[in-house]
Design an enzyme around this catalytic site. Structure first.
Site, mmCIF file in Angstrom:
data_model
loop_
_atom_site.group_PDB
_atom_site.id
_atom_site.type_symbol
_atom_site.label_atom_id
_atom_site.label_comp_id
_atom_site.label_asym_id
_atom_site.label_seq_id
_atom_site.Cartn_x
_atom_site.Cartn_y
_atom_site.Cartn_z
ATOM 1 N N TYR A 483 25.298 21.950 40.245
ATOM 2 C CA TYR A 483 24.891 23.357 40.393
ATOM 3 C C TYR A 483 23.614 23.462 41.232
ATOM 4 O O TYR A 483 23.642 23.899 42.358
ATOM 5 C CB TYR A 483 24.703 24.011 39.024
ATOM 6 C CG TYR A 483 24.510 25.505 39.122
ATOM 7 C CD1 TYR A 483 25.590 26.347 39.334
ATOM 8 C CD2 TYR A 483 23.243 26.075 39.033
ATOM 9 C CE1 TYR A 483 25.425 27.729 39.449
ATOM 10 C CE2 TYR A 483 23.060 27.445 39.142
ATOM 11 C CZ TYR A 483 24.151 28.264 39.350
ATOM 12 O OH TYR A 483 23.973 29.619 39.467
ATOM 13 N N SER A 563 29.965 29.140 42.045
ATOM 14 C CA SER A 563 28.910 30.107 42.337
ATOM 15 C C SER A 563 27.864 29.443 43.231
ATOM 16 O O SER A 563 28.179 29.023 44.338
ATOM 17 C CB SER A 563 28.308 30.639 41.032
ATOM 18 O OG SER A 563 27.542 31.780 41.266
ATOM 19 N N ASP A 647 35.851 39.543 41.677
ATOM 20 C CA ASP A 647 34.518 38.966 41.567
ATOM 21 C C ASP A 647 33.535 39.871 42.303
ATOM 22 O O ASP A 647 33.504 39.910 43.531
ATOM 23 C CB ASP A 647 34.495 37.557 42.168
ATOM 24 C CG ASP A 647 33.187 36.818 41.872
ATOM 25 O OD1 ASP A 647 32.216 37.482 41.471
ATOM 26 O OD2 ASP A 647 33.154 35.586 42.042
ATOM 27 N N HIS A 682 34.155 36.584 38.219
ATOM 28 C CA HIS A 682 33.321 35.413 38.471
ATOM 29 C C HIS A 682 33.581 34.290 37.473
ATOM 30 O O HIS A 682 33.108 33.182 37.659
ATOM 31 C CB HIS A 682 31.851 35.820 38.434
ATOM 32 C CG HIS A 682 30.935 34.882 39.137
ATOM 33 N ND1 HIS A 682 31.070 34.566 40.482
ATOM 34 C CD2 HIS A 682 29.869 34.165 38.696
ATOM 35 C CE1 HIS A 682 30.121 33.703 40.828
ATOM 36 N NE2 HIS A 682 29.390 33.453 39.772
#
Length: 718
Positions: A483, A563, A647, A682
């Site tokens: 991430y 993301s 999203d 999302h």
């Protein structure tokens, strides 16, 4: 102020099996033609073509047709992977077990979340506090909202007496919410539905009404138009939404993109935390015991993340990273609460602090190299004890009301299915409350933390998990997951999907990249703006470590993230396309020159900067923006881009444009496909049925492109 933690126990495993690999003939793909337009953006005198700008229009028929054609192409490809159906069947079977969340008390009832196994959404049950839990009844079942599970529960908040519930729903995965208000005794809806609410909590004042947040409805597309003026409102029961009082927001001279209003547990103060980005907030309080009291400024700048987590009368307890990158708790009197009057209560340490309160104590949950250590303090700041946890991993949920004598927390790690423990707050003893009944043996697996050096010499931790009997041959299928942004910490947790992968002989590796919050604000800042390349370098170095230590090789390595993690995958695969065999960017931020023009994207500028800031920032963003760094004639890894058509956090146009660039410029036979989930956003609230299908497709695609030709059809006779 109480925080309620709910950890869904998502657990499972595959039966052991061996997979053979061989060179396989590629599946033929006829990509849909994506036409180009002559749109050009100019930044500081530099012209940047944007040939797929038309895909940003999520309401156009042309975009709709493109999505349909891309999905047809993708699923035609996936249908040729024969063991994909076996994966789905196995996932479905193993997902089918009872999952129960931590109990919590509201009014005269004890509530808990439960999923019987394959229900698309968790159901809320309740029983009279003091009665046997076996007497629990269904209180609220989101599975009844819509047959296919695409309307989900987006949050709940009970009035102080527990007699009224405000709950939010999300339709099709959108961040836009509706709020319904229910009489908890009769289970009847008692008011008109509140609409057009986004990025909001619901915080009750006594039993009279609640505070919530939202934006004005955008003039353009609800799913993609910019929303950058958040506001806090108060809804009084028995009145119309049009009569709701604006408490804070809508200040023309400064865009507060995220503002939250919360009431202290004793109803004494309203706490307002305006933000202009995802990091840093101002801090105000309003004395609710004094009619027409003004907002009092505690912090008038956004140089820290600070919030009031507790109060005793006018004595405030503030969690802050102001001059304390790893966070601390300070106290101050509400009569003069400016920082020069702050007194350390729980000082900063070398480990990152996440505090909570309950039962008359403070719980300091520290991250020590990304795993939990919990210390219990009294209201004088005296250390009472270190909470003895069940093992090394992630403990979450040390929060409850001030008058409770017990709380429930969850514990998990990569090889330990999440379990719920009941904690006696005064005595400091834990007992197992609920352990999932599943066929999984943690003793057969190994989870090891290593430290490796990134490009600039920085030590970065990574946890590598796999079967104990795994041989380090360099040919093990490996997923490197990351991430690296927004101060988010990746701590160990068990999941069905990871267990499926590891049972297939796979390695699952998670590095704690800079940009995250594992080592505090300094670690976060080291992966932001002009330091963002550090995050990609950390990820690349993790891949190189796995290869050098013979866990895997480039032919058997997949990189995955969602993301901001989707950006990580997109940047890594465009910078080092030869390093991995498969790339799996999910709901990614992929157009770094225009991300801030959609929905609340401008609020991400603390991490990214924007192309309009200055020429240096523009050049830096252009240098790694995945959409702008796909080069013709390059052999990119097999890529499955995933996104959702609803999203409205990271709009699907990012993924659309990236997929179009890859398809037009890819050299070689590696597929570049995009899977677009309908009625999905999302990620939050995605129905279980869709989640299972997604993982079957992702793992099938990954293993097939690593050269695995088969999975045992009978799964060792099961």
């Amino acid at each position: 102020m109480r925080k309620l933690f709910f950890l869904a126990l998502v657990l499972s495993i595959f039966v052991s099996c061996k997979i053979q690999t061989q060179s396989m003939k590629s599946i033929s793909i006829n990509y849909p033609k994506t036409h180009k337009v002559d749109t050009v953006n100019t930044y500081f005198g530099v012209s940047i073509p944007d040939p797929y700008r038309w895909l940003e229009d999520d309401r156009s028929k042309a975009t709709e047709n493109w999505v349909k054609a891309q999905n047809e192409t993708t699923f035609e490809y996936l249908e040729n992977i024969t063991y994909r159906k076996s994966l789905k069947k196995r996932l479905t079977k193993l997902w089918n077990y009872e999952k129960i969340g931590s109990p919590f008390k509201e009014g005269s009832y004890t509530y808990f979340y439960k999923n019987d196994g394959l229900q698309n959404q968790y159901v809320i049950y309740r029983y009279k506090t003091g009665n046997d839990p076996s007497t629990a009844e269904v209180f609220l079942d989101p599975n009844t909202f819509k047959e296919d599970g695409t309307i989900s529960l987006g949050g709940t908040s009970f009035s102080k007496d527990g007699k009224t519930l405000a709950y939010a729903i999300s339709e099709g995965g959108s961040d836009w919410r509706k709020i319904l208000i229910m009489n908890t005794e009769t289970k009847e809806i008692i008011e008109d539905t509140l609409v057009d609410i986004k990025f909001s909590g619901m915080s009750w004042y006594k039993n009279e009404g609640f505070y919530y947040s939202s934006y004005d409805k955008p003039l353009g597309s609800e799913l993609s138009a910019k929303t950058d003026q958040h506001k806090v409102y108060y809804h009084k029961l028995g009145t119309k939404q049009s009569e709701d009082q604006l408490i804070y927001g809508g200040i023309p001279e400064e865009k507060h993109r995220y503002i939250y209003g919360g009431v202290t547990e004793d109803d004494h103060y309203l706490v307002i935390t305006p933000r202009i980005s995802t990091s840093g907030n101002k801090l105000y309080i309003k004395d609710l015991t004094v009619p027409n009291a003004p907002l009092v400024e505690i912090l008038g700048h956004t140089d820290s993340d600070s919030n009031i987590i507790e109060n005793v009368g006018s004595k405030l307890y503030i969690m802050t990273n102001l001059d304390a990158p790893n966070q601390k708790i300070v106290t101050v009197d509400a009569s003069d609460p400016s920082p020069e009057n702050w007194v350390d209560f729980i000082p900063e340490t070398e480990n990152v602090l996440t505090p909570s309160t309950g039962g008359g104590y403070f719980f300091a949950n520290y991250m020590v190299d990304a795993v939990s250590q919990v210390l219990q303090y009294d209201y004088n700041g005296k250390l009472i004890r270190e909470v003895e946890l069940p093992g090394v991993g992630t403990a979450d949920g040390f929060g409850t009301k001030k008058d409770e004598k017990e709380l429930y927390y969850a514990f998990t790690n990569y090889i330990t299915p999440g379990s719920i423990y009941k904690y006696d707050i005064d005595n400091g003893t834990s007992e197992l409350y609920k352990k999932p009944s599943i066929d999984f043996n943690p003793e057969a697996y190994k989870s090891k933390q290593v430290f490796y050096k990134s490009k600039d010499g920085t030590n970065v931790p990574m946890i590598i998990t796999h079967k104990k009997d795994l041989e380090l041959t360099g040919k093990n299928p490996t997923i490197l997951y990351g991430y690296g942004g927004f101060n988010v910490s990746l701590t160990p947790s068990f999941s069905i999907a990871n267990a499926v992968w590891m049972e297939q002989g796979g390695v699952f590796a998670v590095p704690n990249l800079r940009g995250g919050g594992e080592y505090g604000k300094a670690w976060h800042n080291a992966g932001t703006k002009l330091q963002k390349q550090n995050v990609f370098d950390d990820f690349i170095a993790a891949a190189e470590y796995l290869i050098s230590e013979k866990y895997t090789s480039s032919d058997f390595l997949a990189i995955r993230g969602g993301s901001n993690g989707g950006l990580l995958v997109g940047a890594t695969m465009t910078q080092r396309p030869e390093l991995m065999k498969v790339a799996l960017p999910a709901v990614g931020v992929l157009d770094m020159l225009r991300y801030h023009t959609f929905t609340a994207g401008a609020g991400w500028a603390y991490d990214y900067g924007t192309a309009e800031d200055n020429k240096e920032m523009f050049e830096y963003l252009k240098g790694y923006s995945p959409v702008h760094n796909v080069k013709k004639g390059t052999k990119y890894p097999a890529t499955l881009v995933t996104t959702g058509d609803h999203d409205d956090r990271v709009v699907p146009a990012h993924s659309f444009k990236f997929a179009a660039e890859l398809q037009s410029k890819q050299t070689g036979e590696n597929p570049t496909l995009i899977r677009i989930e309908t009625d999905a956003g999302h990620g939050a609230g995605t129905p279980v049925s869709k989640t299972i299908e997604q993982y079957a497709d992702i793992y099938g695609f990954t293993l097939y492109n690593m050269g695995f030709k088969t999975l045992p059809s009978e799964m060792d006779g099961e």
